[in-house]
Design an enzyme around this catalytic site. Structure first.
Site, PDB file in Angstrom:
ATOM      1  N   ASP A  92       0.856  -1.174   0.000  1.00 45.64           N
ATOM      2  CA  ASP A  92       0.000   0.000   0.000  1.00 45.64           C
ATOM      3  C   ASP A  92       0.902   1.237   0.000  1.00 45.64           C
ATOM      4  O   ASP A  92       2.123   1.125   0.073  1.00 45.64           O
ATOM      5  CB  ASP A  92      -0.960  -0.025   1.195  1.00 45.64           C
ATOM      6  CG  ASP A  92      -0.243  -0.072   2.528  1.00 45.64           C
ATOM      7  OD1 ASP A  92      -0.905  -0.321   3.537  1.00 45.64           O
ATOM      8  OD2 ASP A  92       0.982   0.140   2.561  1.00 45.64           O
ATOM      9  N   SER A  93       0.306   2.418  -0.088  1.00 46.90           N
ATOM     10  CA  SER A  93       1.118   3.638  -0.241  1.00 46.90           C
ATOM     11  C   SER A  93       1.658   4.128   1.096  1.00 46.90           C
ATOM     12  O   SER A  93       2.583   4.924   1.142  1.00 46.90           O
ATOM     13  CB  SER A  93       0.255   4.761  -0.831  1.00 46.90           C
ATOM     14  OG  SER A  93      -0.705   5.172   0.156  1.00 46.90           O
ATOM     15  N   GLY A  94       1.039   3.690   2.191  1.00 44.00           N
ATOM     16  CA  GLY A  94       1.419   4.179   3.516  1.00 44.00           C
ATOM     17  C   GLY A  94       0.503   5.271   4.021  1.00 44.00           C
ATOM     18  O   GLY A  94       0.409   5.508   5.235  1.00 44.00           O
ATOM     19  N   GLY A  95      -0.219   5.916   3.136  1.00 43.87           N
ATOM     20  CA  GLY A  95      -1.036   7.078   3.524  1.00 43.87           C
ATOM     21  C   GLY A  95      -2.135   6.757   4.510  1.00 43.87           C
ATOM     22  O   GLY A  95      -2.357   7.481   5.475  1.00 43.87           O
ATOM     23  N   PHE A  96      -2.819   5.646   4.284  1.00 43.04           N
ATOM     24  CA  PHE A  96      -3.934   5.270   5.165  1.00 43.04           C
ATOM     25  C   PHE A  96      -3.447   5.062   6.587  1.00 43.04           C
ATOM     26  O   PHE A  96      -4.053   5.519   7.556  1.00 43.04           O
ATOM     27  CB  PHE A  96      -4.598   3.999   4.642  1.00 43.04           C
ATOM     28  CG  PHE A  96      -5.799   3.562   5.434  1.00 43.04           C
ATOM     29  CD1 PHE A  96      -5.675   2.586   6.411  1.00 43.04           C
ATOM     30  CD2 PHE A  96      -7.046   4.139   5.210  1.00 43.04           C
ATOM     31  CE1 PHE A  96      -6.777   2.181   7.143  1.00 43.04           C
ATOM     32  CE2 PHE A  96      -8.146   3.733   5.943  1.00 43.04           C
ATOM     33  CZ  PHE A  96      -8.011   2.760   6.907  1.00 43.04           C
ATOM     34  N   ASP A 146      -3.065   8.379  -1.548  1.00 42.37           N
ATOM     35  CA  ASP A 146      -4.409   8.954  -1.607  1.00 42.37           C
ATOM     36  C   ASP A 146      -4.794   9.469  -0.236  1.00 42.37           C
ATOM     37  O   ASP A 146      -4.087   9.247   0.747  1.00 42.37           O
ATOM     38  CB  ASP A 146      -5.420   7.896  -2.070  1.00 42.37           C
ATOM     39  CG  ASP A 146      -5.541   6.741  -1.089  1.00 42.37           C
ATOM     40  OD1 ASP A 146      -4.547   6.477  -0.376  1.00 42.37           O
ATOM     41  OD2 ASP A 146      -6.597   6.112  -1.016  1.00 42.37           O
ATOM     42  N   GLN A 189     -11.881   7.267  -4.926  1.00 40.03           N
ATOM     43  CA  GLN A 189     -12.410   7.831  -3.701  1.00 40.03           C
ATOM     44  C   GLN A 189     -13.781   8.455  -4.000  1.00 40.03           C
ATOM     45  O   GLN A 189     -14.386   8.157  -5.036  1.00 40.03           O
ATOM     46  CB  GLN A 189     -11.434   8.866  -3.106  1.00 40.03           C
ATOM     47  CG  GLN A 189     -10.149   8.254  -2.571  1.00 40.03           C
ATOM     48  CD  GLN A 189     -10.335   7.382  -1.354  1.00 40.03           C
ATOM     49  OE1 GLN A 189     -11.415   7.351  -0.738  1.00 40.03           O
ATOM     50  NE2 GLN A 189      -9.307   6.624  -0.992  1.00 40.03           N
ATOM     51  N   GLY A 216     -11.725   4.248   0.476  1.00 37.44           N
ATOM     52  CA  GLY A 216     -12.753   4.995   1.188  1.00 37.44           C
ATOM     53  C   GLY A 216     -13.885   4.148   1.713  1.00 37.44           C
ATOM     54  O   GLY A 216     -14.933   4.657   2.099  1.00 37.44           O
ATOM     55  N   ASP A 266      -7.984  -7.547   0.644  1.00 41.06           N
ATOM     56  CA  ASP A 266      -6.996  -7.767   1.710  1.00 41.06           C
ATOM     57  C   ASP A 266      -7.641  -7.406   3.030  1.00 41.06           C
ATOM     58  O   ASP A 266      -8.484  -6.491   3.078  1.00 41.06           O
ATOM     59  CB  ASP A 266      -5.753  -6.887   1.492  1.00 41.06           C
ATOM     60  CG  ASP A 266      -5.918  -5.516   2.170  1.00 41.06           C
ATOM     61  OD1 ASP A 266      -6.479  -4.615   1.521  1.00 41.06           O
ATOM     62  OD2 ASP A 266      -5.549  -5.381   3.367  1.00 41.06           O
TER      63      ASP A 266
HETATM   64  O1  LIG Z   1      -9.129   4.421   0.900  1.00 37.27           O
HETATM   65  C1  LIG Z   1      -8.127   3.756   1.215  1.00 37.27           C
HETATM   66  N1  LIG Z   1      -6.914   4.079   0.698  1.00 37.27           N
HETATM   67  C2  LIG Z   1      -5.792   3.392   1.045  1.00 37.27           C
HETATM   68  N2  LIG Z   1      -5.799   2.377   1.896  1.00 37.27           N
HETATM   69  C3  LIG Z   1      -6.987   1.999   2.474  1.00 37.27           C
HETATM   70  C4  LIG Z   1      -6.988   0.945   3.415  1.00 37.27           C
HETATM   71  C5  LIG Z   1      -8.186   0.584   4.022  1.00 37.27           C
HETATM   72  N3  LIG Z   1      -8.462  -0.352   4.986  1.00 37.27           N
HETATM   73  C6  LIG Z   1      -9.789  -0.245   5.224  1.00 37.27           C
HETATM   74  N4  LIG Z   1     -10.457  -0.976   6.137  1.00 37.27           N
HETATM   75  C7  LIG Z   1      -9.756  -1.930   6.991  1.00 37.27           C
HETATM   76  C8  LIG Z   1      -9.178  -1.243   8.175  1.00 37.27           C
HETATM   77  C9  LIG Z   1      -8.000  -1.520   8.770  1.00 37.27           C
HETATM   78  C10 LIG Z   1      -7.722  -0.680   9.864  1.00 37.27           C
HETATM   79  C11 LIG Z   1      -8.717   0.225  10.112  1.00 37.27           C
HETATM   80  S1  LIG Z   1      -9.957   0.058   8.961  1.00 37.27           S
HETATM   81  N5  LIG Z   1     -10.381   0.689   4.430  1.00 37.27           N
HETATM   82  C12 LIG Z   1      -9.384   1.242   3.671  1.00 37.27           C
HETATM   83  C13 LIG Z   1      -9.400   2.278   2.746  1.00 37.27           C
HETATM   84  C14 LIG Z   1      -8.193   2.664   2.154  1.00 37.27           C
END
Ligand SMILES: O=c1[nH]cnc2cc3nc(NCc4cccs4)[nH]c3cc12
Length: 372
Positions: A92-96, A146, A189, A216, A266
């Site tokens: 993943d990008s790390g941003g979340f 993102d 998004q 999102g 995932d």
């Molecule tokens: O829009 C997203 N952008 C980049 N990574 C994500 C990861 C994501 N993971 C969840 N849900 C699972 C969760 C894991 C920990 C808290 S919620 N929703 C997510 C949305 C995004």
């Protein structure tokens, strides 16, 4: 010539059976990707993860950039060599995770600065730096940076984050520089607003990506909201590119996502739930912490294809969980990941046979009937 290619093998309604060919092997879709946050799927040897049926696993850029560091992993031969998993990895990008784990975050047009939750050191993540980190890790499928916002949210806030993510998508694509040996996915998004979602999907397609993540979601909204957003958005995405629903989910979320045209998933849930004593079976989830199991000599599921579901009594698994024995986390992580792979493998076969709706009905009936 692009070395990462998606082929659509069969479809049944909105559901799709496909395959992604990569330099490190194929990914059969619908695919569930176990999460290997800090370069390990917790409590599992890499070969055990493969034996459950996983073709690909996920690495988290946020954790790896903080510890041991992207340049250090690159110097050690990249993430595949570092962890000795030679099949595909998606990062993943790390941003979340910056927004959910880091301290003192500051988000600007340029990117996000933050303090490490581990040692308080200062870091910056921009679209360009995230592409650089994921390339240093030598990831096979990488994500744009993102901005994901939690639901419910004001429409103008959803619009602001969606438009920023589109500008970051463009910068990510430029920084990616059309590397042939790995894929770059854009992330849709737009919250739960169909018009914002459509604008995001169209904007990403005009930039052009190897795959499209649906972001999102799984951020606290009810399942029916997630399903409505999926039903609205998958028809707007190219049929010949993978769709990846980020962070999803429990088995019923995944089945519903497959029925609505999602190819990749995932989630930390199967491994995290396993460490907390919850076992996923064909009949639903069973909480092995519960005292009702302490004299139950029956195996978890004597008809399961997974030997670990037949080998031990529920009483023994209960004992491992109650005593917090390490073997408990190991066995339940394997049981849960194997079940998730049985579910997606069953869906792939059902789509090929044109019977995904029967498969879904049979699966839901077994969950409902489960006398756990
Ligand atoms: O829009 C997203 N952008 C980049 N990574 C994500 C990861 C994501 N993971 C969840 N849900 C699972 C969760 C894991 C920990 C808290 S919620 N929703 C997510 C949305 C995004």
């Amino acid at each position: 010539m692009k070395q990462v290619n998606f082929s659509l093998i069969a479809s049944d309604g909105m559901a799709r059976r496909g395959r992604i060919d990569t330099p490190r092997g194929e990914i059969n879709t619908p695919a569930f990707m176990p999460v290997g946050t800090a370069g390990t799927v917790k409590a599992m040897y890499p070969e055990q993860v493969r034996e459950t049926g996983a073709d690909i696993l996920l690495g988290n850029t946020y954790h790896l950039m903080l510890r041991p560091g992207a340049e250090r992993v690159a110097g050690l031969g990249g993430l595949h060599t570092f962890m000795d998993w030679q099949r595909p990895i998606l990062t993943d990008s790390g941003g979340f995770q910056v927004m959910s784990l880091a301290k003192l975050r500051k988000l600007t047009e340029k990117g996000v600065t933050f303090k490490s939750h581990i040692d308080g050191s200062s870091h910056e993540l921009t679209p360009e730096r995230s592409i650089e980190i994921q390339t240093l890790l030598d990831s096979d499928i990488i994500m744009q940076l993102d901005e994901c916002i939690a639901l419910p949210a004001e429409r103008k806030e959803m619009e602001r984050a969606m438009e920023l993510s589109l500008r970051w998508a463009d910068r990510s694509k430029t920084a990616f520089n059309n590397q042939a040996n790995r894929a770059l996915f854009g992330i849709v998004q737009g919250g739960d607003d169909p018009e914002l979602r459509a604008r995001s999907a169209a904007g990403l397609q005009s930039i052009g990506f190897d795959g499209y993540s649906i972001g999102g979601l799984a951020v606290g909204e009810p399942q029916e909201v997630m399903f409505r957003v999926l039903s609205d958005i998958t028809p707007e995405l190219p049929w010949d590119r993978p769709r990846y629903l980020m962070g999803v989910g429990k088995p019923d979320d995944i089945l519903g996502g497959i029925e609505r045209g999602v190819d990749m998933f995932d989630c930390v849930h199967p491994t995290r739930a396993g460490r907390h004593g919850h076992a996923y079976t064909r009949f639903g989830v069973i909480n092995l912490k519960n005292a009702r199991h302490k004299d139950d000599h029956r195996p978890l599921d004597e008809a399961s294809p997974n030997p670990n579901c037949r080998r031990w009594s529920r009483a023994y698994l209960h004992h491992l969980v109650r005593t917090e024995e390490i073997l408990g986390a190991m066995v339940l992580s394997q049981i849960n990941l194997a079940y998730y792979q049985e579910l997606t493998a069953g869906a792939r076969a059902a789509i090929e046979a044109g019977r995904i709706s029967d498969f879904a009905a049979e699966t839901r009936a077994a969950w409902a009937a489960g006398d756990l």
